[in-house]
Scaffold this active site. Sequence first.
Site, short mmCIF file in Angstrom:
data_model
loop_
_atom_site.label_atom_id
_atom_site.label_comp_id
_atom_site.label_asym_id
_atom_site.label_seq_id
_atom_site.Cartn_x
_atom_site.Cartn_y
_atom_site.Cartn_z
CG ASP A 155 -1.85 1.16 1.27
OD1 ASP A 155 -2.22 1.67 0.20
OD2 ASP A 155 -2.22 1.58 2.38
CD GLU A 171 -4.58 1.47 -2.70
OE1 GLU A 171 -5.17 0.72 -1.91
OE2 GLU A 171 -4.37 2.68 -2.48
CG ASP A 197 -1.03 3.09 5.92
OD1 ASP A 197 -1.29 3.75 4.91
OD2 ASP A 197 -1.13 3.54 7.08
#
Length: 189
Positions: free
Chosen positions: A9, A70, A143
């Site tokens: 992330d 991501e 996260d």
Amino acid sequence: MTLRVLGVDPGLTRCGIGVVDIEKNRRATMVAVGVVGTSAELTLDKRLLVIAQAIDEWLDRHEPDVVAVERVFSQMNVSTVMGVAQASGVVIAAAARRGIPVALHTPSEVKAAVTGSGTANKDAVTKLVTKILRLDAPPKPADAADALALALTHAWRAGSGMGAASGNSSLTPAQKAWADAEAKARRKR
């Protein structure tokens, strides 16, 4: 055969990293999770270096079959998008140097894969990641949970069987449309 996925992330302030092993029957086990943080007081090059060094260490220590990152969206403010994109680039380059395939997944894809709803909130994602991976406590901060969710998403969307390590196998219709649009844009240059 077990598939090992390193999920990331990306972010300049906090970069979540999670490693998950997924068996053919889709049973998933967390191998490691963490967050790399950088201070806003550091210059951009120093912040990216901190992230790059951490990613190098994680890739070398855990030897994933594939890296799931991501995908950046422009809905956020420009400075946030730039930071996320720069951190993503560092991660993608580190994987490429090692010949590790990289797959990009949108936040909606991750939410849908883990919770069944593409509009789920972070709490729902964290709760289900904790349950799916049979963890004693939720990964924190968010996260970290998001990185694990990315790893799970890639394994489940690509199928934990043979083609799963390939970043392009089994694309969703949205991913295929995105890839086609990117390819078309490159041809026009």
